[in-house]
Design a protein around this motif. Structure first.
Motif, PDB file in Angstrom:
ATOM      1  N   GLN A   1      -2.944  -3.276  11.197  1.00 52.96           N
ATOM      2  CA  GLN A   1      -3.815  -2.671  10.190  1.00 52.96           C
ATOM      3  C   GLN A   1      -4.518  -3.737   9.358  1.00 52.96           C
ATOM      4  OE1 GLN A   1      -4.425   0.898   9.526  1.00 52.96           O
ATOM      5  NE2 GLN A   1      -6.108  -0.245   8.600  1.00 52.96           N
TER       6      GLN A   1
ATOM      7  N   ASP B   1      -8.543  -4.097   8.975  1.00 49.57           N
ATOM      8  CA  ASP B   1      -9.236  -4.174   7.684  1.00 49.57           C
ATOM      9  C   ASP B   1     -10.131  -5.406   7.611  1.00 49.57           C
ATOM     10  OD1 ASP B   1      -7.931  -1.877   6.923  1.00 49.57           O
ATOM     11  OD2 ASP B   1      -6.362  -2.913   5.794  1.00 49.57           O
TER      12      ASP B   1
ATOM     13  N   GLY C   1      -9.390   3.525   9.089  1.00 50.51           N
ATOM     14  CA  GLY C   1     -10.635   2.773   9.200  1.00 50.51           C
ATOM     15  C   GLY C   1     -11.134   2.579  10.613  1.00 50.51           C
TER      16      GLY C   1
ATOM     17  N   LYS D   1     -17.948  -0.037   6.386  1.00 50.08           N
ATOM     18  CA  LYS D   1     -17.650   0.304   4.995  1.00 50.08           C
ATOM     19  C   LYS D   1     -18.887   0.352   4.113  1.00 50.08           C
ATOM     20  CE  LYS D   1     -14.571  -2.915   4.130  1.00 50.08           C
ATOM     21  NZ  LYS D   1     -13.504  -3.654   3.404  1.00 50.08           N
TER      22      LYS D   1
END
Length: 205
Positions: free
Chosen positions: A154, A158, A185, A202
């Motif tokens: 993860q 990110d 995400g 994002k």
């Protein structure tokens, strides 16, 4: 008064942007390999048969050995390398403790068996009574390693999202394989060559 840049300054800025874009591209390519490799290890830990081979640990060490300062884990976020090192150390420690626990339990069972033979008293029953602890140790280590792989995967997801967003990269160009679930995400994309995951940009958040 507005500062007017000459052609040399403008060219230098464009070159710098081009260099950073190239660095971002290389970093993203490194990260997608690391993500898939980590998640493949997590899936294997769960007992799944995974036909995916790519040594993420070797990749990172290869980059370190070459002294490349433009890879994701030492250019964009220096903490990446530290986090990776700590997770690897923790994983190795857990596996050592698991092996040690099995050795101790095996020794206890062996000693109670020997005592039973020498003294004629069924001490072996005490040894057999602690065998379920081996299952408990296995499950605890397995759960801890699963969490370790999840957190590390993860974290790289990110980081990939941050690079894609910051440098305006196209997420679909950096698709990767995921073998387990629960990650944030990411979204699934179906392509002619199979199903892949891509990070969500994002910039729209």
């Amino acid at each position: 008064m507005e500062n007017i840049k000459d052609s040399v300054e403008v060219a230098l800025e464009l070159d710098e942007k081009s260099v950073y874009s190239h660095i971002a591209h290389e970093s993203a390519e490194d990260i997608i390999r690391i993500i898939s490799s980590l998640d493949a290890e997590r899936a294997k830990l769960r007992g799944e048969v995974i036909y995916y081979t790519d040594d993420w640990d070797a990749l990172i060490r290869e980059r370190m050995a070459k002294g490349k300062r433009h890879t994701a884990f030492d250019f964009y976020n220096p903490a990446l390398l530290d986090i990776w090192e700590e997770k690897v150390k923790l994983g190795k420690k857990l596996k050592r403790l698991e092996r040690l626990s099995y050795a101790v339990l095996g020794t206890v069972v062996g000693l109670t068996g020997l005592a039973t033979v020498l003294m004629g008293t069924p001490f072996i029953l005490l040894g057999l009574a602690i065998l379920p602890l081996a299952v408990a140790v296995r499950d605890r280590v397995k759960s801890s390693l699963d969490l370790l792989y999840y957190e590390l995967t993860q974290f790289f997801i990110d980081e990939l999202r941050a690079i894609v967003t910051k440098h305006g990269l196209t997420p679909e160009k950096y698709k990767f394989k995921l073998f387990t679930g629960g990650y944030f995400g990411v979204e699934t994309k179906r392509t002619p060559s199979g199903i892949f995951a891509v990070v969500e940009d994002k910039s729209g958040e």
